[in-house]
Design a protein around this motif. Structure first.
Motif: not given
Lengths: 189, 666
Positions: B585-611
């Motif tokens: 898997p790969h993870g995705f995190a961005i500074k200041g996001a008021l949510t969690g991280e994404l943990l994306i399984m191989p072949g998967e698409t996941q979406t993080l909303k960020w303002s």
């Protein structure tokens, strides 16, 4: 009184000893794993579904039997089966055959294992370098600690002015470049 | 002096004997572990466990998966609670899983589980779980170990006697713990009008044989009591379901006292085949309700929520031959059916005995109308007419029973803190062992099915004082594994659990492990925001919505330099993991996001909303150590003021063109 103290100690140790003995016989019944015989790592994972890693690709190529044998001899199969990512320059059997007669046989001897490792590690760099990532004059730091110099002329990639890239194959843990010669590290030249 | 010495010698001799004996004794009161316990629980490094153990997470809302007999934690599956670690409930794709008629509910209390069965045998396809607080049932797919579906239950509150299944997984049931006024009438009534206005509802959720898709087939409107636990009949009793209930006093305050007045409460026997006939014959009332059904699609890697507005309700007062009450002593809790389907065990948690009912006798009593009266219109069978016998003085506070398929029941005793093995035929206690401390549920692999696999029994304890190193006021709850292959039960291992374990399920590992998915095929990914290669990545602005189509592969994101995001933008990071390799898997995190991280399984698409909250530079990075160049797997996104003219640019591996952020002045 000292005698009594001694006696108490002796008694205590006797008690401990008898206990240790029973613990010992208990642990003898535990079938402990023979960790010394655990050979290899991820190359042993049973997985016919995932994209192939650089080792599995090399193993499936009839033009790379010498390379695969050498990797096995040099104990590099496990490392190259791991997460990487690797860019591997993979000399063909023909490329190995271009070396002076007897060179490969010599390198395959137990006593020459370190030399073999050094040569093979000179064919691997960490990171996924796609064809467009190469530039003329670029220096690549190889896993053995030496550098390879890249030449790019009219879209063709050459390494150390002598070894030519034939084609590339993407792998799950990196990318393989098939090359027509063996790269010899500076010390081994 | 000599006399003194000789006396002392004798004293020391006795002392030594006692010492040696005491210290080498395999069992003592506080430990009860014999010498070969370690060997029995030992699984060598690199070896698989023989069994999966799915343990409810209680107030964590999740389900954990352990290996048996090692007690090694293999996985925590997020079900009813958000899990920032896995992005569950934080990614746009998974948020709909936690939708309810009340809105987005980020937490629940997961008590019980049941593995899907075919012909009364665990088939390893799905495991169901209940939400006790906001009533729901979830289905977890055991190919992926992901929550695949969650359905809400109308007319319910406190979904406790759930998610028990029938022998071919035709239905998952859900019985309400808290009776309430039905959803289609005014619930704004005095609490003390319980007897008049409150109803208990049992839901039968049908399960599609192939896909596992759940749908509320019908509900039973029952008297207002507290339904507690349940189990399906088996074989001869396969067309029946049994529910324990307490508070037949219909108390609405201080239940501790007021719901413990009567000598006997009930086990309710439900003829679900009959109920099915009534539904087919159109005897059900269509009731207007509101509940939400959430489904996760493995191809789009996204969940969708649908609000449903109707349910079919059967009134058990007028449709007389669906439900029958069997008196059962003292607030029964566990309601368990033995592998033959003949014996129904009720565990009155305040009772000094365990009643064992006979299905054959129950059927005779019903056909002879051997009733002592009715309870709110439902016939009450005479206790003695349904009773096979009683296990006398089994221990204090019997709660739950599992079976070994060799003629024995195993019952946890909460009050006396022990587990008791008893013979079903002669109702005699065979063995008892202390548990540490105060056991709730217990689990034998297949122990609630037709064919138990009785190598181990796991007991889940509520109190753990002194079992583990102190960790402040709260200690991890404890599971204890017993070897039950012999006449005597042998404690072999303690292992700590996630949240509070209630019921659990276990099954031989080969029933599940060979169909475990290694990764999702990229070519089958139909997420509307997928990028199937780096050439498909892009950044698209529509008004103040910015969609970033991003890819992740060892060891970079593409694009990894993005400019032109402005204050007030709603940014959607659609990250596709391009790997086609198991366990990457790969993870995705961005500074200041008021949510969690994404943990994306191989072949998967996941979406993080960020303002973004203010202009500036925001790094993003991969959170899951993916490769030797994981630390390099990062990028920057530049945020400019709302009025700036910074162009929307993105790239990977080369610098962006000069991009002036001068503010446009009108």
């Amino acid at each position: 009184m000292k005698y009594i103290t001694n006696l108490l100690y002796t008694t205590f140790f006797l008690a401990l000893f008898s206990c240790n003995q029973s613990a010992g016989s208990d642990s003898a019944r535990v079938e402990s794993p023979d960790t010394t015989k655990l050979a290899g790592g991820q190359e042993n994972v049973q997985d016919n579904d995932s994209e192939k890693d650089v080792v599995k690709i090399a193993v499936s190529s009839k033009d790379h039997t010498t390379l695969v044998t050498a990797l096995q001899k040099a104990d590099l199969v496990t490392a190259l089966s791991n997460a990487g990512p690797f860019t591997v320059f993979a000399p063909t059997n023909e490329a190995f055959a271009k070396l002076p007669a007897g060179t490969i046989d010599e390198l395959m001897k137990d006593a020459k294992k370190e030399d073999l490792r050094n040569i093979l590690q000179y064919h691997v760099t960490l990171g996924v370098l796609k064809p467009e990532s190469f530039s003329d004059g670029q220096k690549l730091g190889m896993v053995n600690g030496d550098n390879v110099t890249v030449q790019v002329k009219e879209g063709k990639i050459t390494l150390n002015n002598s070894v030519h890239v034939i084609t590339s194959i993407p792998a799950s843990n990196g990318i393989i470049y098939i090359v027509d010669g063996v790269l010899l590290p500076p010390a081994a030249k | 002096m000599k006399n003194f010495k000789s006396k002392l010698m004798v004293a020391i001799g006795i002392c030594a004997l006692a010492f040696g004996f005491q210290s080498c004794k395999p069992k003592n009161a506080g430990n009860a572990v014999s010498g070969d316990a370690a060997a029995k629980a030992y699984v060598a490094p690199g070896k698989y466990d023989g069994f999966y153990n799915f343990v409810s997470g209680g107030f964590s809302g999740q389900m954990s998966v352990y290996g048996l007999p090692s007690g090694r934690l293999l996985r925590v599956i997020p079900v009813f609670s958000v899990d920032p670690e896995k992005g569950y409930g934080f990614s746009e794709e998974t948020k709909p899983m936690l939708n309810t008629s009340h809105g987005f509910v980020p937490w629940d209390d997961l008590h019980h589980e049941d593995l899907s069965q075919t012909n009364g045998v665990i088939d390893g396809r799905w495991i169901f779980a209940n939400a006790n607080n906001t009533p729901r049932v979830a289905r977890v797919d055991l190919k992926t170990f992901h929550t695949a579906e969650i359905i809400e239950l109308p007319n319910s509150a406190g979904n406790h006697s759930s998610p028990f299944i029938t022998e071919n997984t035709e239905y998952v049931v859900a019985g309400t713990r808290f009776s309430v006024p039905p959803d289609n009438v005014n619930g704004d009534v005095p609490i003390n009008s319980y007897k008049k206005n409150f109803k208990g509802t049992i839901s039968f959720i049908s399960v599609d044989k192939t896909t596992g898709a759940m749908s509320i087939a019908f509900q039973l409107r029952c008297p207002g009591v507290n339904f507690d636990l349940s189990h399906s009949g088996k074989l001869k009793s396969g067309g029946w379901f049994f529910f324990s209930c307490y508070n037949t006093e219909q108390a609405n305050t201080l239940l501790e006292v007021n719901a413990s007045q009567r000598d006997k409460d009930f086990i309710m026997a439900v003829n679900w085949k009959k109920a099915e006939e009534y539904v087919k014959a159109g005897k059900g009332e269509k009731q207007t309700v509101k509940y939400v059904h959430n489904v996760f699609n493995e191809k789009t890697h996204s969940a969708t929520s649908e609000t449903k507005t109707e349910v079919i309700v059967l009134d058990t007062k007028t449709l007389k031959d669906i439900c029958y009450f069997i008196p059962c002593p003292k607030s029964p809790h566990g309601c368990d059916v033995d592998p033959t389907g003949e014996y129904i065990v009720g565990s009155g948690k305040l009772a000094a005995l365990i009643p064992v009912f006979s299905f054959t006798k129950l059927m005779t009593a019903i056909s002879n109308k051997d009733y002592i009266g009715d309870y709110e219109g439902i016939p009450v069978v005479k206790y003695e007419s349904a009773l096979y016998g009683e296990v006398k003085k089994p221990g204090l506070g019997p709660l739950h029973t599992e079976f070994d398929g060799k003629g024995n029941g195993y019952t946890t005793m909460f009050v006396s803190s022990e587990v008791v093995k008893w013979n079903i035929k002669d109702l005699k206690v065979v063995d008892r062992q202390p548990t540490f401390y105060s056991p709730g549920h217990l689990c034998i692999p297949g122990g609630d099915t037709r064919s138990p696999d009785p190598k181990y029994m796991i007991v889940y304890n509520k109190i753990t004082k002194d079992r583990y190193l102190p960790t402040g006021p709260e200690l991890a709850q404890s599971a204890q594994i017993f070897d039950i292959t012999g006449e005597k039960m042998q404690l072999i291992l303690d292992f700590p659990t996630i949240g509070e374990p209630h019921y659990a399920q276990a099954v031989a590992s080969d029933v599940i492990r060979n169909s475990s998915v290694k990764f999702y095929k990229l070519e089958e990914n139909t997420n509307p925001f997928v990028s199937k290669g780096e050439s498909e990545t892009k950044v698209v602005r529509k008004g103040n919505r910015v969609d970033i189509y991003l890819t992740a592969i060892r060891s970079h994101f593409s694009p990894d330099n993005i400019e032109g995001i402005k204050m007030g933008d709603e940014v959607y990071w659609h990250v596709t993991n391009l790997e086609q390799d198991w366990d990457v898997p790969h993870g995705f995190a961005i500074k200041g996001a008021l949510t969690g991280e994404l943990l994306i399984m191989p072949g998967e698409t996941q979406t993080l909303k960020w303002s973004p909250e203010k202009p500036g530079m925001y790094p993003f990075y991969c959170t899951d150590f993916c490769s030797a160049l994981h630390q390099e797997m990062s990028g920057y996104v530049r945020v400019s003021p709302k009025e700036s003219k910074t162009a929307l640019l993105f790239s990977t591996g080369k610098n962006l063109a000069p991009n002036d952020s001068t503010i446009v002045k009108n």
